[in-house]
Design a protein around this motif. Structure first.
Motif, PDB file in Angstrom:
ATOM      1  N   ILE A   1      19.101 -50.656  12.496  1.00 45.31           N
ATOM      2  CA  ILE A   1      19.746 -49.778  13.474  1.00 45.31           C
ATOM      3  C   ILE A   1      21.256 -49.756  13.259  1.00 45.31           C
ATOM      4  N   THR A   2      21.854 -50.911  12.992  1.00 49.16           N
ATOM      5  CA  THR A   2      23.297 -50.986  12.761  1.00 49.16           C
ATOM      6  C   THR A   2      23.694 -50.217  11.507  1.00 49.16           C
ATOM      7  N   ILE A   3      22.910 -50.373  10.434  1.00 42.98           N
ATOM      8  CA  ILE A   3      23.202 -49.654   9.184  1.00 42.98           C
ATOM      9  C   ILE A   3      23.146 -48.153   9.411  1.00 42.98           C
ATOM     10  N   VAL A   4      22.123 -47.685  10.108  1.00 46.27           N
ATOM     11  CA  VAL A   4      21.988 -46.254  10.380  1.00 46.27           C
ATOM     12  C   VAL A   4      23.151 -45.748  11.228  1.00 46.27           C
ATOM     13  N   LYS A   5      23.478 -46.504  12.274  1.00 41.14           N
ATOM     14  CA  LYS A   5      24.533 -46.084  13.195  1.00 41.14           C
ATOM     15  C   LYS A   5      25.886 -46.002  12.489  1.00 41.14           C
ATOM     16  N   LEU A   6      26.210 -47.029  11.707  1.00 38.06           N
ATOM     17  CA  LEU A   6      27.487 -47.043  11.002  1.00 38.06           C
ATOM     18  C   LEU A   6      27.523 -46.014   9.874  1.00 38.06           C
ATOM     19  N   ALA A   7      26.383 -45.833   9.211  1.00 34.51           N
ATOM     20  CA  ALA A   7      26.330 -44.852   8.121  1.00 34.51           C
ATOM     21  C   ALA A   7      26.608 -43.450   8.644  1.00 34.51           C
ATOM     22  N   VAL A   8      25.987 -43.086   9.752  1.00 37.42           N
ATOM     23  CA  VAL A   8      26.223 -41.757  10.341  1.00 37.42           C
ATOM     24  C   VAL A   8      27.669 -41.636  10.806  1.00 37.42           C
ATOM     25  N   TYR A   9      28.186 -42.704  11.419  1.00 37.45           N
ATOM     26  CA  TYR A   9      29.567 -42.711  11.922  1.00 37.45           C
ATOM     27  C   TYR A   9      30.562 -42.436  10.797  1.00 37.45           C
ATOM     28  N   PHE A  10      30.408 -43.149   9.669  1.00 36.28           N
ATOM     29  CA  PHE A  10      31.357 -42.983   8.557  1.00 36.28           C
ATOM     30  C   PHE A  10      31.097 -41.705   7.760  1.00 36.28           C
ATOM     31  N   LEU A  11      29.832 -41.312   7.654  1.00 35.95           N
ATOM     32  CA  LEU A  11      29.526 -40.069   6.946  1.00 35.95           C
ATOM     33  C   LEU A  11      30.098 -38.862   7.672  1.00 35.95           C
ATOM     34  N   LEU A  12      30.024 -38.884   9.010  1.00 33.02           N
ATOM     35  CA  LEU A  12      30.604 -37.789   9.783  1.00 33.02           C
ATOM     36  C   LEU A  12      32.113 -37.739   9.614  1.00 33.02           C
ATOM     37  N   LYS A  13      32.746 -38.910   9.547  1.00 34.16           N
ATOM     38  CA  LYS A  13      34.189 -38.940   9.322  1.00 34.16           C
ATOM     39  C   LYS A  13      34.536 -38.329   7.962  1.00 34.16           C
ATOM     40  N   LYS A  14      33.751 -38.693   6.934  1.00 37.48           N
ATOM     41  CA  LYS A  14      33.982 -38.132   5.600  1.00 37.48           C
ATOM     42  C   LYS A  14      33.692 -36.630   5.586  1.00 37.48           C
ATOM     43  N   TYR A  15      32.648 -36.227   6.297  1.00 36.39           N
ATOM     44  CA  TYR A  15      32.274 -34.817   6.372  1.00 36.39           C
ATOM     45  C   TYR A  15      33.404 -33.995   6.985  1.00 36.39           C
ATOM     46  N   ARG A  16      34.032 -34.551   8.030  1.00 37.63           N
ATOM     47  CA  ARG A  16      35.143 -33.846   8.672  1.00 37.63           C
ATOM     48  C   ARG A  16      36.371 -33.817   7.769  1.00 37.63           C
ATOM     49  N   THR A  17      36.641 -34.949   7.104  1.00 35.89           N
ATOM     50  CA  THR A  17      37.857 -35.063   6.297  1.00 35.89           C
ATOM     51  C   THR A  17      37.770 -34.266   5.006  1.00 35.89           C
ATOM     52  N   VAL A  18      36.659 -34.433   4.276  1.00 33.15           N
ATOM     53  CA  VAL A  18      36.526 -33.841   2.947  1.00 33.15           C
ATOM     54  C   VAL A  18      36.071 -32.390   3.006  1.00 33.15           C
ATOM     55  N   LEU A  19      35.020 -32.128   3.804  1.00 30.40           N
ATOM     56  CA  LEU A  19      34.431 -30.792   3.831  1.00 30.40           C
ATOM     57  C   LEU A  19      34.921 -29.932   4.994  1.00 30.40           C
ATOM     58  N   GLY A  20      35.605 -30.563   5.955  1.00 30.08           N
ATOM     59  CA  GLY A  20      36.117 -29.798   7.090  1.00 30.08           C
ATOM     60  C   GLY A  20      35.054 -29.359   8.060  1.00 30.08           C
ATOM     61  N   GLY A  21      33.893 -30.004   8.042  1.00 29.18           N
ATOM     62  CA  GLY A  21      32.812 -29.650   8.953  1.00 29.18           C
ATOM     63  C   GLY A  21      32.834 -30.471  10.219  1.00 29.18           C
ATOM     64  N   ASN A  22      31.921 -30.137  11.132  1.00 28.08           N
ATOM     65  CA  ASN A  22      31.778 -30.857  12.396  1.00 28.08           C
ATOM     66  C   ASN A  22      33.119 -30.961  13.135  1.00 28.08           C
ATOM     67  N   TYR A  23      33.868 -29.855  13.134  1.00 26.65           N
ATOM     68  CA  TYR A  23      35.190 -29.873  13.744  1.00 26.65           C
ATOM     69  C   TYR A  23      35.191 -29.079  15.051  1.00 26.65           C
ATOM     70  N   ARG A  24      36.247 -29.275  15.818  1.00 24.21           N
ATOM     71  CA  ARG A  24      36.467 -28.515  17.050  1.00 24.21           C
ATOM     72  C   ARG A  24      37.858 -27.894  17.009  1.00 24.21           C
ATOM     73  N   ARG A  25      37.913 -26.616  17.334  1.00 25.32           N
ATOM     74  CA  ARG A  25      39.186 -25.902  17.383  1.00 25.32           C
ATOM     75  C   ARG A  25      39.803 -26.119  18.758  1.00 25.32           C
ATOM     76  N   VAL A  26      41.066 -26.524  18.764  1.00 22.35           N
ATOM     77  CA  VAL A  26      41.714 -26.860  20.031  1.00 22.35           C
ATOM     78  C   VAL A  26      43.060 -26.153  20.160  1.00 22.35           C
ATOM     79  N   VAL A  27      43.486 -25.979  21.412  1.00 23.29           N
ATOM     80  CA  VAL A  27      44.833 -25.491  21.692  1.00 23.29           C
ATOM     81  C   VAL A  27      45.494 -26.430  22.686  1.00 23.29           C
ATOM     82  N   ILE A  28      46.813 -26.388  22.723  1.00 27.75           N
ATOM     83  CA  ILE A  28      47.575 -27.222  23.657  1.00 27.75           C
ATOM     84  C   ILE A  28      48.420 -26.322  24.539  1.00 27.75           C
ATOM     85  N   PHE A  29      48.333 -26.548  25.849  1.00 28.80           N
ATOM     86  CA  PHE A  29      49.186 -25.849  26.800  1.00 28.80           C
ATOM     87  C   PHE A  29      50.377 -26.740  27.136  1.00 28.80           C
ATOM     88  N   GLY A  30      51.567 -26.290  26.795  1.00 29.50           N
ATOM     89  CA  GLY A  30      52.768 -27.055  27.089  1.00 29.50           C
ATOM     90  C   GLY A  30      53.469 -27.490  25.820  1.00 29.50           C
TER      91      GLY A  30
END
Length: 450
Positions: free
Chosen positions: A113-142
């Protein structure tokens, strides 16, 4: 009204449930002699797993969740799972299984369970960083220092998966709240970060209504009033909302037990395993170089401002200013042996006696000389908050670069900030992390250790 798009990780949490329950049942088939009681196991254990994970928020891991939080959740769930499985075999006594087999089963389950949980956690980070996926578009007021600080965070931490589309400075004559709303709808913005300091109550209500009606996530950035930058505890008395200024995790009985157990175990290991043979050797070296006691004791302020004697190996020649003046770089009072033991922090090891006595903790705000404590309490805002918990041999401030001599108010102010953060965010894993960082710094050599 705009409809929320379905590109989020909405399927990840259910998938985790399915995978983890599959691991639990598959390992049971492999390891446990259930003797015809697999159906009962397959119903009761998954049911208790689901209930316990909901209560512990085991699957509430977000893109901004820290790794220490994940390990903390795993540890809590491990304890509950151990109790659940042993309770099952206690009730079904005729399902013969020895404790070693059960512990092996639990170990393999949580390893997977720990291996799966950490693998998904780090893979998602790489997916966001390298491929730009799993992102959210945000704006700031102020547009102010705090929103610029948030902008810098979004730009620097790509692995969190936030893409800053725009900052709206509504004080500018060409920018209005209505034009910002139109931009958010047209550009399919996902989250709005709004600085409270920039808007009045009517405008904040308008922004909130827009976010609700268009299914946008709205988050507020505290204003410049000090109280709204605190970690506040939110509760109800009846139907009246109440904000408490500060929640101290160590105040709960369970956390007190965990921290005290950690302190006792660490103290015994150091006192028996290290100081039992190191003390006679250092006593000989210290005595050869200069006359005086092997140990140096000095009054410090601890929990609730109570005074106690803090122990160290003597690193200086006996002098009348030891309780008044801090050690400075190149201090002539320090002996050759003292220079070595201070550089490696060996001089602090006798404080494990203080820990065992309950006067100190392994990790916590570092105690100051009584004279300096009185001085800082009068000069430095929030300094006394450090005394809500026991002082420590090491602390978050020390591992963050604020150890040793206080050369200016900047040093002590930042030390207090880190100490207050520790008081408000304590966890066993944070203690372990600080201990490891302290050991690494001691071995590699800290430039502020002199």
């Amino acid at each position: 009204m705009a409809y929320k798009r379905g590109r989020y990780s909405g399927y990840i949490r259910p998938a985790f449930y399915v995978v983890d329950l599959a691991i639990i049942l598959a390992m049971a088939q492999l390891f446990l002699p259930l003797n015809g009681h697999f159906l009962a196991f397959a119903i009761l254990i998954p049911a208790t797993w689901i209930v316990s994970t909901i209560k512990t928020k085991f699957y509430e891991v977000y893109r901004y969740t820290q790794l220490t939080r994940i390990f903390s959740l795993i540890f809590i769930q491990l304890v509950l799972f151990v109790l659940t499985v042993f309770a099952f075999f206690g009730y079904y006594a005729f399902a013969k299984a020895n404790p070693q087999t059960i512990f092996a089963y639990i170990g393999y389950v949580f390893l997977c369970i720990t291996i799966v949980k950490l693998a998904v956690y780090f893979l998602l980070k790489k997916y966001r960083t390298v491929l730009g996926g799993n992102y959210r578009r945000v704006v700031i007021f102020g547009d102010n220092p705090k929103t610029r600080q948030l902008e810098a965070f979004f730009l620097k931490n790509k692995d969190y998966g936030y893409k800053l589309a725009q900052i709206f400075d509504t004080t500018h004559p060409d920018v209005s709240i209505e034009s910002a709303f139109a931009y958010i709808v047209n550009e399919n913005i996902d989250e709005i970060y709004c600085s409270i300091a920039e808007f009045d109550n009517d405008e904040l209500r308008e922004i909130t209504d827009f976010a609700d009606n268009n299914l946008k996530i709205l988050k507020f950035i505290p204003d410049n009033k000090e109280i709204f930058s605190k970690k506040l505890n939110y509760n109800y008395l009846g139907i009246t909302p109440i904000l408490s200024l500060r929640e101290i995790p160590i105040d709960t009985p369970l956390n007190q037990f965990i921290k005290r157990s950690f302190d006792i175990i660490m103290s015994i290991l150091i006192l028996v395993g290290l100081l039992s043979w190191l003390t006679p050797l250092l006593a000989l070296l210290i005595s050869i170089e200069s006359k005086g006691p092997v140990f140096f004791k000095q009054k410090r302020n601890g929990l609730d401002y109570k005074e106690f004697y803090c122990y160290k190996f003597r690193s200086m020649r006996p002098n009348p200013t030891a309780d008044i003046h801090q050690v400075r770089r190149g201090d002539s009072r320090i002996t050759r042996v003292g220079k070595f033991i201070r550089k490696t922090s060996i001089d602090e090891l006798p404080q494990f006696i203080n820990v065992l006595k309950g006067e100190m903790s392994v990790v916590g705000p570092r105690p100051h000389m009584v004279s300096h404590t009185h001085m800082y309490a009068e000069r430095i805002d929030k300094f006394m908050v450090r005394h809500f918990i026991k002082p420590g041999i090491t602390g978050l401030a020390q591992t963050s670069g604020y150890r040793g001599q206080v050369e200016s108010d900047h040093d002590i102010i930042n030390r207090v900030k880190f100490d207050i953060f520790y008081v408000e965010n304590w966890s066993l894993l944070l203690d372990i992390k600080i201990v490891i960082q302290t050991v690494v710094k001691a071995l590699s050599g800290d430039e502020k250790a002199y």
